[in-house]
Every structure is written in C-alpha cells, then in structure tokens.
Design a protein around this motif. Structure first.
Motif, PDB file in Angstrom:
ATOM      1  N   PHE A 102       0.813  -1.216   0.000  1.00 11.26           N
ATOM      2  CA  PHE A 102       0.000   0.000   0.000  1.00 11.26           C
ATOM      3  C   PHE A 102       0.852   1.274   0.000  1.00 11.26           C
ATOM      4  CE2 PHE A 102      -2.642   3.192   2.389  1.00 11.26           C
ATOM      5  CZ  PHE A 102      -3.473   3.495   1.314  1.00 11.26           C
ATOM      6  N   TYR A 103       1.695   1.433   1.017  1.00  8.77           N
ATOM      7  CA  TYR A 103       2.517   2.645   1.082  1.00  8.77           C
ATOM      8  C   TYR A 103       3.528   2.699  -0.059  1.00  8.77           C
ATOM      9  CZ  TYR A 103       0.566   2.990   5.772  1.00  8.77           C
ATOM     10  OH  TYR A 103      -0.298   3.069   6.839  1.00  8.77           O
ATOM     11  N   GLY A 104       4.001   1.520  -0.502  1.00 13.92           N
ATOM     12  CA  GLY A 104       4.972   1.484  -1.589  1.00 13.92           C
ATOM     13  C   GLY A 104       4.490   2.183  -2.850  1.00 13.92           C
ATOM     14  N   PRO A 105       3.320   1.798  -3.386  1.00 15.05           N
ATOM     15  CA  PRO A 105       2.803   2.497  -4.567  1.00 15.05           C
ATOM     16  C   PRO A 105       2.610   3.994  -4.346  1.00 15.05           C
ATOM     17  CG  PRO A 105       1.639   0.429  -4.251  1.00 15.05           C
ATOM     18  CD  PRO A 105       2.515   0.616  -3.050  1.00 15.05           C
ATOM     19  N   LEU A 106       2.189   4.379  -3.133  1.00 15.86           N
ATOM     20  CA  LEU A 106       2.002   5.806  -2.852  1.00 15.86           C
ATOM     21  C   LEU A 106       3.335   6.551  -2.901  1.00 15.86           C
ATOM     22  CD1 LEU A 106      -0.787   4.724  -2.061  1.00 15.86           C
ATOM     23  CD2 LEU A 106      -0.702   6.167  -0.025  1.00 15.86           C
ATOM     24  N   VAL A 112       6.706  10.136  -9.135  1.00 14.69           N
ATOM     25  CA  VAL A 112       6.400  10.145 -10.574  1.00 14.69           C
ATOM     26  C   VAL A 112       5.383  11.218 -10.961  1.00 14.69           C
ATOM     27  CG1 VAL A 112       5.366   8.785 -12.454  1.00 14.69           C
ATOM     28  CG2 VAL A 112       7.015   7.721 -10.904  1.00 14.69           C
ATOM     29  N   LEU A 113       4.385  11.435 -10.125  1.00 11.79           N
ATOM     30  CA  LEU A 113       3.297  12.354 -10.492  1.00 11.79           C
ATOM     31  C   LEU A 113       3.777  13.764 -10.860  1.00 11.79           C
ATOM     32  CD1 LEU A 113       0.271  11.428  -8.192  1.00 11.79           C
ATOM     33  CD2 LEU A 113       0.461  11.184 -10.671  1.00 11.79           C
ATOM     34  N   PRO A 114       4.755  14.352 -10.170  1.00  7.86           N
ATOM     35  CA  PRO A 114       5.186  15.696 -10.584  1.00  7.86           C
ATOM     36  C   PRO A 114       5.620  15.771 -12.044  1.00  7.86           C
ATOM     37  CG  PRO A 114       6.056  15.188  -8.409  1.00  7.86           C
ATOM     38  CD  PRO A 114       5.446  13.921  -8.939  1.00  7.86           C
ATOM     39  N   HIS A 115       6.241  14.697 -12.551  1.00  7.11           N
ATOM     40  CA  HIS A 115       6.683  14.681 -13.949  1.00  7.11           C
ATOM     41  C   HIS A 115       5.498  14.526 -14.899  1.00  7.11           C
ATOM     42  CE1 HIS A 115      10.822  14.543 -12.580  1.00  7.11           C
ATOM     43  NE2 HIS A 115      10.473  13.573 -11.744  1.00  7.11           N
ATOM     44  N   VAL A 124      -1.549   5.607 -14.989  1.00  4.06           N
ATOM     45  CA  VAL A 124      -1.123   4.836 -13.824  1.00  4.06           C
ATOM     46  C   VAL A 124      -1.998   3.603 -13.728  1.00  4.06           C
ATOM     47  CG1 VAL A 124      -0.834   4.790 -11.319  1.00  4.06           C
ATOM     48  CG2 VAL A 124      -0.352   6.902 -12.583  1.00  4.06           C
ATOM     49  N   VAL A 125      -1.375   2.446 -13.637  1.00  3.69           N
ATOM     50  CA  VAL A 125      -2.095   1.189 -13.435  1.00  3.69           C
ATOM     51  C   VAL A 125      -1.577   0.565 -12.146  1.00  3.69           C
ATOM     52  CG1 VAL A 125      -2.642  -1.096 -14.335  1.00  3.69           C
ATOM     53  CG2 VAL A 125      -2.371   0.828 -15.914  1.00  3.69           C
ATOM     54  N   ILE A 165      -4.270  12.799 -16.226  1.00  2.25           N
ATOM     55  CA  ILE A 165      -3.566  11.621 -15.702  1.00  2.25           C
ATOM     56  C   ILE A 165      -4.635  10.597 -15.325  1.00  2.25           C
ATOM     57  CG2 ILE A 165      -1.985  10.718 -13.957  1.00  2.25           C
ATOM     58  CD1 ILE A 165      -0.859  13.565 -13.671  1.00  2.25           C
ATOM     59  N   HIS A 166      -4.621   9.461 -16.005  1.00  3.76           N
ATOM     60  CA  HIS A 166      -5.668   8.450 -15.842  1.00  3.76           C
ATOM     61  C   HIS A 166      -5.187   7.305 -14.953  1.00  3.76           C
ATOM     62  CE1 HIS A 166      -8.119  10.282 -19.029  1.00  3.76           C
ATOM     63  NE2 HIS A 166      -6.980  10.466 -19.679  1.00  3.76           N
ATOM     64  N   PHE A 167      -5.992   6.963 -13.960  1.00  2.00           N
ATOM     65  CA  PHE A 167      -5.691   5.862 -13.039  1.00  2.00           C
ATOM     66  C   PHE A 167      -6.641   4.689 -13.282  1.00  2.00           C
ATOM     67  CE2 PHE A 167      -3.453   9.135 -10.873  1.00  2.00           C
ATOM     68  CZ  PHE A 167      -2.595   8.551  -9.969  1.00  2.00           C
ATOM     69  N   SER A 168      -6.103   3.482 -13.187  1.00  2.00           N
ATOM     70  CA  SER A 168      -6.919   2.269 -13.251  1.00  2.00           C
ATOM     71  C   SER A 168      -6.336   1.223 -12.312  1.00  2.00           C
ATOM     72  CB  SER A 168      -6.947   1.688 -14.671  1.00  2.00           C
ATOM     73  OG  SER A 168      -7.506   2.586 -15.597  1.00  2.00           O
ATOM     74  N   ASN A 169      -7.183   0.322 -11.856  1.00  2.00           N
ATOM     75  CA  ASN A 169      -6.756  -0.856 -11.105  1.00  2.00           C
ATOM     76  C   ASN A 169      -6.859  -2.080 -12.002  1.00  2.00           C
ATOM     77  OD1 ASN A 169      -6.306   0.082  -8.376  1.00  2.00           O
ATOM     78  ND2 ASN A 169      -8.511   0.419  -8.217  1.00  2.00           N
TER      79      ASN A 169
END
Length: 267
Positions: A102-106, A112-115, A124-125, A165-169
């Motif tokens: 959990f904390y790892g992906p965060l 990465v998000l600033p770039h 982001v997947v 910025i698109h997120f998916s699981n």
C-alpha cells in the motif's frame, strides 16, 4: 515517440510478463527490483528500486527522467504475499506487507506524479488483487493491503482527472508465478485453535497458484487498457469463478456470502 513505462517489481512473475509484453509492443520499458541482476538478454532495462525507501525511489525515477525526459506510464506491481490467522500474524509482518503493498505504490506516485503533472499527461495502473474485494480467511492482511490500494486509486483518479492523468486498477486472480516463494507464512500452530483451518487454506492457496493461468494474460489486458482513450476504473483478470466471486458478493446477502466462503475454505 515511444511511450516510456516504469514497472515496479519486474524481475519475475506478473511484473516481468508485463515488461516483456510491453517491450514487444514498442514501449520503452524500465523494470525495477530491489537488487536487479544483470540480464543482457532482456529487451528492457532493470533499475534498482525499493518501494519501502523513498530515496531509492527518487534515485530510480531521476535516472529514468535524465535518460528519457518523461515517464508516460507507471505500473505499480511490486508486492508481497502474506498468510496467517489474523490473531497470530506478527504485527511486524503486517507492517511490512502494508509498507510494500500500500505505502509502496504511494511513495512511487509521489516521485512520478510531478513529472506527469508537468506534461499534463500520464497513465497509472495499480496491480491489486481479486482478494482485495473480500476479507479472505487466513489472507486477511493481504486482502486489506490490496483493498486499500483499490480505494486509494479511486481517489487519485478523481483528483488527477483534470491533469489528464488516468488511473486504473487491475486485479489479478491466481496466476502461475513464484509469489509463494517470497510470501510470509505465519507458522501453523499445531496446538492452536486455527491449526486445522489454516493448514487447509495454505494447501488450497498453493494449489490455486500452481494451477494458475499464464501471467501473460495480465500483460495483455494492461496493453489493451493503455490503448483506451478513457480507461475504466476497475479491471479483473482471472478465471470465471474468481471474477464471479466479486459479483456474488454484491448480490448475495452478507451471511450467505460468508457461508459460501467458509465452505470453500473448509471452515
């Protein structure tokens, strides 16, 4: 211009399958592991990255940005398995699982998000698990860690939508990987109250992994998602029964569903 992809946990299993498949699809792929081994035959580059260490993450992301000037796709795949009765699982191991899953992906997202935000573009997947949709007996910590990432992704997705910025699981079921080799198993206490049920569950888990499908199925699904102009939120990849178990949880009365799970695990 080729899209640049960063995949955490790409030394084996699902992560490696994704890295190989996207390399074949003409993406520029960087995979990571804590201690990558030099493999000249791989069509992608491995970079050292420990998802529990922000400095390690920043260094890896900085290296890729220096070389490519962008990261177009982040696939958070690094994770650890953990099994055991909730009561008997050491809290240090619980913390380790949550720290990685959990904390790892965060942490990686913070780097990465600033770039992506600067370019107003990104995908982001997050690789979660079908187990994250339900509290499975003797896998409760793993379920909780993956379920937390599912929910967090929903929030990220809404917050970052205006930045393009698109997120998916992507939630896999059981696939033929070496995850069992690195999984923490709380020891079976032969004189304890959980011995019979836990031992039976461990056997089932190992059988499911051994009989699992090729992880390339997950890689192919991710390649499809990356082509979508407006990707969805939740994707499941696995056997019909594994995916249908999520549907059943939505439509069955809670106690009926619980009874079904207990029967499956011999409890």
């Amino acid at each position: 211009m080729k899209k640049v992809v960063l995949i955490t946990g790409a030394s084996s299993g699902i992560g490696k399958a994704i890295a190989l498949h996207l390399s074949e699809k003409n993406y520029t792929v960087y995979g990571t592991s804590r201690n990558p081994k030099p493999e000249s035959c791989l069509p992608f580059q491995m970079v050292a990255l420990d998802v529990q260490d922000q400095d390690s993450i920043n260094k890896a992301v900085g290296y890729i940005i220096e070389r490519e000037n962008q990261i177009d796709v982040l696939i958070n795949n690094a994770g650890v398995g953990i099994t055991g009765p909730m009561e008997e699982t050491p809290l240090s191991e619980v913390e380790n699982a949550m720290n990685t899953n959990f904390y790892g992906p965060l942490r990686v997202l913070q780097a990465v998000l600033p770039h992506m935000r600067k370019r107003k573009s990104g995908r982001v997947v997050n690789i979660t698990s079908i187990a994250g949709y339900m509290g499975l007996p003797y896998r409760g910590i793993y379920s909780a860690s993956k379920g937390a990432l599912e929910i967090a992704t929903e929030a990220y997705r809404m917050e970052c939508a205006h930045l393009n910025i698109h997120f998916s699981n992507v939630a896999p079921g059981d696939f033929a990987t070496n995850i069992a080799a690195g999984r923490f198993h709380a020891p079976v206490n032969e004189n304890g109250d959980y011995a019979k049920g836990y031992a039976h569950t461990l056997k089932l888990i190992d059988e499911h992994v051994d009989d699992g499908n090729d992880p390339k199925e997950v890689a192919e699904k991710i390649a499809e998602i990356l082509k979508e102009k407006n990707p969805g939120i939740h994707y499941k990849v696995g056997s019909f029964l594994q995916k249908f178990s999520i549907v059943l949880k939505k439509i069955l009365p809670e106690k009926r569903y619980e009874k079904m799970l207990k029967k499956h695990y011999g409890l």
